[in-house]
Design a protein around this motif. Structure first.
Motif, PDB file in Angstrom:
ATOM      1  N   ILE A 163       1.044  -1.534  -0.197  1.00  0.00           N
ATOM      2  CA  ILE A 163       0.154  -0.112   0.277  1.00  0.00           C
ATOM      3  C   ILE A 163       0.714   1.264   0.096  1.00  0.00           C
ATOM      4  O   ILE A 163       0.406   2.160  -0.421  1.00  0.00           O
ATOM      5  N   GLY A 164       2.029   1.180  -0.050  1.00  0.00           N
ATOM      6  CA  GLY A 164       3.058   2.667   0.599  1.00  0.00           C
ATOM      7  C   GLY A 164       2.910   2.807  -0.738  1.00  0.00           C
ATOM      8  O   GLY A 164       3.152   4.041  -1.405  1.00  0.00           O
ATOM      9  N   ALA A 165       3.665   1.603  -1.915  1.00  0.00           N
ATOM     10  CA  ALA A 165       3.812   2.116  -3.220  1.00  0.00           C
ATOM     11  C   ALA A 165       2.788   2.175  -3.512  1.00  0.00           C
ATOM     12  O   ALA A 165       2.498   3.425  -4.576  1.00  0.00           O
ATOM     13  N   LEU A 211      -0.076   4.319  -2.730  1.00  0.00           N
ATOM     14  CA  LEU A 211       0.160   5.299  -2.206  1.00  0.00           C
ATOM     15  C   LEU A 211       0.327   6.688  -2.954  1.00  0.00           C
ATOM     16  O   LEU A 211       0.855   7.487  -3.497  1.00  0.00           O
ATOM     17  N   ARG A 212       1.939   6.006  -3.222  1.00  0.00           N
ATOM     18  CA  ARG A 212       3.356   6.697  -3.760  1.00  0.00           C
ATOM     19  C   ARG A 212       2.824   7.117  -5.101  1.00  0.00           C
ATOM     20  O   ARG A 212       3.028   8.252  -6.210  1.00  0.00           O
ATOM     21  N   ALA A 213       2.396   5.649  -5.637  1.00  0.00           N
ATOM     22  CA  ALA A 213       2.318   5.860  -7.162  1.00  0.00           C
ATOM     23  C   ALA A 213       0.878   6.850  -7.381  1.00  0.00           C
ATOM     24  O   ALA A 213       0.470   7.579  -8.108  1.00  0.00           O
ATOM     25  N   LEU A 214      -0.041   6.585  -6.431  1.00  0.00           N
ATOM     26  CA  LEU A 214      -1.340   7.802  -6.549  1.00  0.00           C
ATOM     27  C   LEU A 214      -1.158   8.918  -6.414  1.00  0.00           C
ATOM     28  O   LEU A 214      -2.193  10.297  -6.976  1.00  0.00           O
ATOM     29  N   VAL A 263      -4.809  12.849   4.641  1.00  0.00           N
ATOM     30  CA  VAL A 263      -5.870  11.778   4.998  1.00  0.00           C
ATOM     31  C   VAL A 263      -5.767  10.284   3.863  1.00  0.00           C
ATOM     32  O   VAL A 263      -6.414   9.421   4.689  1.00  0.00           O
ATOM     33  N   ASP A 264      -4.916  10.007   3.779  1.00  0.00           N
ATOM     34  CA  ASP A 264      -4.827   8.887   2.816  1.00  0.00           C
ATOM     35  C   ASP A 264      -3.908   7.718   3.505  1.00  0.00           C
ATOM     36  O   ASP A 264      -3.852   6.731   3.874  1.00  0.00           O
ATOM     37  N   LEU A 265      -2.581   8.771   4.127  1.00  0.00           N
ATOM     38  CA  LEU A 265      -1.437   8.554   4.597  1.00  0.00           C
ATOM     39  C   LEU A 265      -1.995   7.718   6.463  1.00  0.00           C
ATOM     40  O   LEU A 265      -1.268   7.356   7.541  1.00  0.00           O
ATOM     41  N   ALA A 318       6.723   1.381   9.178  1.00  0.00           N
ATOM     42  CA  ALA A 318       7.903   1.572   9.273  1.00  0.00           C
ATOM     43  C   ALA A 318       8.123   1.984   7.465  1.00  0.00           C
ATOM     44  O   ALA A 318       8.768   2.039   6.735  1.00  0.00           O
ATOM     45  N   THR A 319       7.885   0.261   7.491  1.00  0.00           N
ATOM     46  CA  THR A 319       7.493  -0.569   6.380  1.00  0.00           C
ATOM     47  C   THR A 319       6.944   0.001   4.841  1.00  0.00           C
ATOM     48  O   THR A 319       7.727   1.441   4.180  1.00  0.00           O
ATOM     49  N   LEU A 320       5.876   0.918   5.011  1.00  0.00           N
ATOM     50  CA  LEU A 320       5.121   1.522   4.437  1.00  0.00           C
ATOM     51  C   LEU A 320       5.485   2.654   3.969  1.00  0.00           C
ATOM     52  O   LEU A 320       5.252   3.465   3.134  1.00  0.00           O
ATOM     53  N   LEU A 321       5.981   3.450   5.592  1.00  0.00           N
ATOM     54  CA  LEU A 321       6.243   4.700   5.071  1.00  0.00           C
ATOM     55  C   LEU A 321       7.665   5.331   3.987  1.00  0.00           C
ATOM     56  O   LEU A 321       7.844   6.222   3.764  1.00  0.00           O
ATOM     57  N   ALA A 322       8.035   4.078   4.100  1.00  0.00           N
ATOM     58  CA  ALA A 322       9.311   4.108   3.271  1.00  0.00           C
ATOM     59  C   ALA A 322       9.418   3.398   2.474  1.00  0.00           C
ATOM     60  O   ALA A 322      10.304   4.478   1.233  1.00  0.00           O
TER      61      ALA A 322
END
Length: 308
Positions: A132-134, A136-139, A241-243, A256-260
């Motif tokens: 989900i981190g990747a 949201l980076r794309a979104l 809002v998404d994070l 930590a993995t998500l945010l990284a």
């Protein structure tokens, strides 16, 4: 938790399985005769599985109609740009019908189960966090705002503003405590009291799911993120809002993995405040509907939101 006319999530119109099959068959002859089975319900929509691999979303409340319209218009343009599957309205009835006045749409089934129903432990969520981190980076790519932002409102519910959401969260938590659903936590209440005086994040807006929580992230049997559903609150908003999901659904190494993977830190006060609010709403809904697993997940999310 509810108003005088019933809970906030009380439907105005519920489509039955037989009605859904009839509506789909009337509007889309290629699916005439296909069996409709209820797949899920939320505040705003009833989701039916039609045939083997189609899902159809039918609004339950008038307030959901603008969101359905946005889904039809924007999701087909977003889907090719994102690394996880999302529903794509490839069969749409944007004007509604004589027998059902609101728009509805169908798309191919996105596989997986809600994170809220997955039973994944805190230390088993790292793979989902990475995915989900990747996503949201794309979104949140600024280029997407230029492509679709003109078709979306800016944070219409002011979810990115702690001064708005913190008092609402305190009110929800007070209701849960009085109902015996939640044990008061001075740390949570102290955080919200301070957040009520916090300024809204000042960064640029991004394309935002708008209501990303543990019911809307799907995971597979291995615990990996497999899709993101329910885009009725699609908007432009601050990334926090998404994070908020990073705080409501994840803790420790998984967070930590998500945010990284996402690549930057959100406004933590805004994200944590919204996380508490969303979890308090989910807890009230779950308690009212008798959904024990969702209730346990929502209450855990309140605790996660103020923890490491």
């Amino acid at each position: 938790m509810s108003g005088g006319s019933g809970p906030d999530w009380a439907p105005e119109r519920v489509v039955t399985e037989d009605e859904a099959a009839a509506l789909v068959g009337e509007r889309f002859p290629q699916l005439r005769g296909a069996v409709a089975r209820r797949l899920a319900t939320g505040w705003d929509n009833t989701v039916m599985r039609v045939g083997d691999d189609w899902i159809f979303r039918f609004p339950r409340r008038q307030i959901a109609v603008p969101g359905v319209t946005r889904e039809i218009a924007v999701l087909p343009r977003l889907a090719p740009r994102l690394p996880l599957p999302i529903p794509v309205p490839s069969l749409a009835a944007p004007e509604g019908m004589e027998t059902f006045p609101w728009p509805f749409w169908g798309g191919r089934l996105v596989p997986g189960r809600e994170l809220a129903e997955s039973r994944l432990g805190e230390d088993e969520r790292e793979a989902a966090g990475r995915g989900i981190g990747a996503f949201l980076r794309a979104l949140h790519d600024p280029a997407l705002v230029a492509e679709v932002g003109a078709d979306l409102p800016y944070d219409p519910l002011r979810r990115g503003e702690p001064a708005v959401r913190a008092p609402m969260a305190l009110e929800r938590l007070d209701g849960l405590a009085k109902a015996g659903v939640w044990s008061r936590d001075p740390g949570v209440e102290r955080f919200l009291a301070e957040a009520a005086n916090a300024a809204a994040p000042g960064g640029p807006g991004v394309v935002s799911h708008g209501d990303l929580h543990v019911r809307h992230l799907l995971v597979d049997e291995a615990g990996r993120a497999s899709g993101v559903i329910d885009w009725g609150d699609l908007c432009v908003a601050d990334p926090a809002v998404d994070l908020s999901l990073a705080y409501a659904g994840f803790s420790g190494r998984a967070r930590a993995t998500l945010l990284a993977e996402y690549g930057s830190e959100p406004s933590a006060v805004a994200a944590r405040t919204l996380a508490i609010f969303i979890c308090s709403v989910l807890a009230a809904y779950a308690a009212d509907e008798g959904r024990e697993r969702l209730l346990a997940e929502a209450l855990a999310g309140i605790r996660r939101s103020v923890g490491d």
